[in-house]
Design a protein around this motif. Sequence first.
Motif, mmCIF file in Angstrom:
data_model
loop_
_atom_site.group_PDB
_atom_site.id
_atom_site.type_symbol
_atom_site.label_atom_id
_atom_site.label_comp_id
_atom_site.label_asym_id
_atom_site.label_seq_id
_atom_site.Cartn_x
_atom_site.Cartn_y
_atom_site.Cartn_z
ATOM 1 N N GLY A 282 68.874 19.707 48.306
ATOM 2 C CA GLY A 282 68.802 19.137 49.648
ATOM 3 C C GLY A 282 67.389 18.825 50.098
ATOM 4 O O GLY A 282 66.960 19.231 51.171
ATOM 5 N N GLY A 283 66.634 18.103 49.254
ATOM 6 C CA GLY A 283 65.293 17.658 49.647
ATOM 7 C C GLY A 283 65.367 16.440 50.560
ATOM 8 O O GLY A 283 66.453 16.055 51.013
ATOM 9 N N GLU A 284 64.222 15.832 50.792
ATOM 10 C CA GLU A 284 64.097 14.699 51.740
ATOM 11 C C GLU A 284 65.166 13.623 51.541
ATOM 12 O O GLU A 284 65.899 13.272 52.440
ATOM 13 C CB GLU A 284 62.726 14.041 51.581
ATOM 14 C CG GLU A 284 61.588 14.794 52.224
ATOM 15 C CD GLU A 284 61.466 14.511 53.712
ATOM 16 O OE1 GLU A 284 61.321 13.340 54.070
ATOM 17 O OE2 GLU A 284 61.505 15.483 54.505
ATOM 18 N N GLY A 285 65.281 13.125 50.314
ATOM 19 C CA GLY A 285 66.186 12.000 50.090
ATOM 20 C C GLY A 285 67.607 12.417 49.755
ATOM 21 O O GLY A 285 68.404 11.587 49.348
ATOM 22 N N GLY A 286 67.901 13.714 49.878
ATOM 23 C CA GLY A 286 69.235 14.197 49.556
ATOM 24 C C GLY A 286 69.273 14.870 48.195
ATOM 25 O O GLY A 286 69.973 15.853 48.009
ATOM 26 N N GLY A 287 68.497 14.364 47.234
ATOM 27 C CA GLY A 287 68.387 14.995 45.920
ATOM 28 C C GLY A 287 67.517 16.240 46.000
ATOM 29 O O GLY A 287 67.114 16.639 47.081
ATOM 30 N N PRO A 288 67.257 16.857 44.834
ATOM 31 C CA PRO A 288 66.443 18.071 44.872
ATOM 32 C C PRO A 288 65.022 17.789 45.362
ATOM 33 O O PRO A 288 64.437 16.765 45.010
ATOM 34 C CB PRO A 288 66.424 18.554 43.416
ATOM 35 C CG PRO A 288 67.365 17.703 42.655
ATOM 36 C CD PRO A 288 67.663 16.489 43.476
ATOM 37 N N GLY A 289 64.515 18.681 46.199
ATOM 38 C CA GLY A 289 63.121 18.623 46.625
ATOM 39 C C GLY A 289 62.328 19.686 45.894
ATOM 40 O O GLY A 289 62.834 20.329 44.974
ATOM 41 N N LEU A 290 61.082 19.847 46.297
ATOM 42 C CA LEU A 290 60.222 20.854 45.683
ATOM 43 C C LEU A 290 60.087 22.052 46.624
ATOM 44 O O LEU A 290 60.038 21.890 47.858
ATOM 45 C CB LEU A 290 58.842 20.269 45.414
ATOM 46 C CG LEU A 290 58.724 19.277 44.256
ATOM 47 C CD1 LEU A 290 57.345 18.631 44.251
ATOM 48 C CD2 LEU A 290 58.982 19.995 42.926
ATOM 49 N N LEU A 291 59.975 23.227 46.031
ATOM 50 C CA LEU A 291 59.717 24.411 46.847
ATOM 51 C C LEU A 291 58.430 24.220 47.659
ATOM 52 O O LEU A 291 58.323 24.701 48.785
ATOM 53 C CB LEU A 291 59.626 25.656 45.949
ATOM 54 C CG LEU A 291 59.386 26.976 46.659
ATOM 55 C CD1 LEU A 291 60.482 27.288 47.682
ATOM 56 C CD2 LEU A 291 59.270 28.128 45.648
ATOM 57 N N ALA A 292 57.465 23.485 47.094
ATOM 58 C CA ALA A 292 56.217 23.221 47.822
ATOM 59 C C ALA A 292 56.492 22.585 49.184
ATOM 60 O O ALA A 292 55.816 22.897 50.174
ATOM 61 C CB ALA A 292 55.305 22.320 46.993
#
Lengths: 441, 441
Positions: A282-292
Amino acid sequence: MTTTPGGGSSLGALPRTALHPSLSAPLLDTMTFLNEVTLRYPQAISFAPGRPYEGDFDVAHVPGFIETYLDHLRERGYSEERVRTALYQYGETAGQIRDVVARMLDIDEDMTVDPASVVVTVGCQEAVLLTLRALFTGPDDVLLVDSPSYVGITGAAALLGIPVVAVPGTPNGPSLEGLDRTVREIEASGRRAKCLYVVPDCSNPTGVSMHRDDRTALLAAAGRHGLLLLEDNPYGVFSSVRRPTLKSLDTDRRVIYLGSFAKTAFPGARVGFVVADQLVEGGEGGGPGLLADELAKVKSMVTVNTSSLSQAAVAGMLLQNGGGLRAANEGAARHYQATMRHLREALARELGAGGPELADVRWNDPDGGFFLTLDVPFPADEAALHVSAEKYGVIWTPMRHFHLDTAGDRQIRLSCSYLTTGQATEGALRLARFIKDQVQG
Amino acid sequence: MTTTPGGGSSLGALPRTALHPSLSAPLLDTMTFLNEVTLRYPQAISFAPGRPYEGDFDVAHVPGFIETYLDHLRERGYSEERVRTALYQYGETAGQIRDVVARMLDIDEDMTVDPASVVVTVGCQEAVLLTLRALFTGPDDVLLVDSPSYVGITGAAALLGIPVVAVPGTPNGPSLEGLDRTVREIEASGRRAKCLYVVPDCSNPTGVSMHRDDRTALLAAAGRHGLLLLEDNPYGVFSSVRRPTLKSLDTDRRVIYLGSFAKTAFPGARVGFVVADQLVEGGEGGGPGLLADELAKVKSMVTVNTSSLSQAAVAGMLLQNGGGLRAANEGAARHYQATMRHLREALARELGAGGPELADVRWNDPDGGFFLTLDVPFPADEAALHVSAEKYGVIWTPMRHFHLDTAGDRQIRLSCSYLTTGQATEGALRLARFIKDQVQG
């Protein structure tokens, strides 16, 4: 209590129960203690503070560091207006020198790091706090620490109410059998071990380094136990033996890497960083984001961003040194190693050939860094420290500050980083006199 | 999942449930949103970011600021070695420019403050975090916030798991009746209201200021309810009406004062401070200590100390301006007031004489500061914002970001601080076109 014009009662002294419980734990006094004990006995030689040697620093160079960084921005096509914004304004939460940090890791540590996985922090301490806050969700998530352990990790955990369990240490880093047992015990209690914090190179407080094979084995153990590793590496540059970081051996994004410029550039800048390339759903674009990215969100509510002046100064130092700081710190590394050698040689002369009552006085042989562990056959507590400081003119740190339990009460941490070789020798002589009097007295 | 050489399973993307719950709350995205929305629409005029005007800042002056502070130390008898240590080394946890800050408060705010009660922080945000951490002991301690409220306070509370309850706001600050009712409700639920956070001057996000009588009444109410007040004052210097701070009216140590140099000096420095002169039982010598000392203990586990470079730059600016920054910011205050006047005049021209469908379009008249509240008769949500940015070239902030509930969904925050007067007028014209089209559709 007196009555105020508003009809209420006046505010007396707040009871300690009105404050967060971590503030009544001795843990949080340790950092203050370490920073201030030296001030109390100005004539004493102090093996207490973990401060870097400052003899090579010139305040007159600071504007040049900043200018070098601003010139770097100009070379990258920044207009004068954008240069001004970079120094003046609120900056990117994750930091404006992430590319410079990533390049340093490549040059100094052979680590290939995506700048997007870097968050520049207010010293490594903020990196610790952000990481703990992001990863620990409640009282069932347990933090493991190599024991004895740096107070910055256990203190930050206390602030956040995170339960901490110590993994027994060996002369070569955390015990893997101890780790297996500890994880099993935690799981049996219905909780789960989430991360292990470890300083693989020239650890604070012990001076211990992990062998290369033990690093590989620890990574495998982390995989078995589903653990993340928090690798803190402030002293690797000052080791006489160069070993790969855990992060550089990590093929599975198991390792969150904590870095500091406090020892390699200067502590006053308060610049550190964390490399967190773990994927998060659930990152910005819906795909995986970074822990950073998640750490940056936490940072936006802790310090907003790291001082642009400090980032500029540190980046400027890096740029003036070809992008890395390992080479620039070779002199400092030699200095720390020489100081430690003088300390150990003087201890050996004074205590090595003593009677059987000195047989239990032992010290380790770190590969470098700032710290050394000394075993003594008597309680090395604050009372003993005050006698040592007042009557013998030498200051050290009781190792029990770094233990979660009462272990380490007959151990001393000696820091060589802030002394000249002459002071180290003289300090060792004073320390030897103190120890002999305690043992034989 | 794949099997790793160690026999464990490889680390996939972390589910969001593996992270602290605050990271899944929309709250923590707001700061990032505010900082980055402007970047997404570079051609648009942005009333979004609460950034100070940077036109008067010259990067070439920065070394001079630092040098002025170092000269100040030399004048106070510091040797070159001590000057070097002040800039290079780890510094006092509570800050090295506390005396300079206390003098500024005397000059700029007529406040008499003991430097020992000051803690210099990494921006006001860290001051907020330290204060909340020290004062909130568990889930029964409730933080009250004036509503709508700055995300820096509600976000920091979320990180620490502190329950927050909104006190209804009026056009002149928090409602005292609302405060009484809220405190009673919290007490009836078995919890207790511990602090109220308030921005009495030119509040972020509303622009509202408290009248002097309301300040006295709020202090009396705090006494009645046994509440501490957290007074945050980043914008008071930019008000056309000068009123006493809550802290200067406080005879009972009820007020913890939060200050910032982000608007009066420069945000990139990341320097703020907190004045916490409350007494706490069990201080250093056994007698009462200061809350400031407890905040410093927390700080030792958050950022260790504030960047010495940043402290030097800010102190140097203060010293070059006779010790205060109010006079030095008169031009900036006039600039912000002129920008806001241009904005309001253009809104009045475009929307004031509209048909009955524009009767619900209203805006307030702040005494100064950065922000203004605009009511619209349609949902002012992110969808509307994207239409506004893309089709009309104007950016603003949905007020609902600043509410704990769904209130404020037909309000807009407009920030004038970062624009020229011409941009403010042009932005108002674009905004009026957008609003008319939404209303008249």
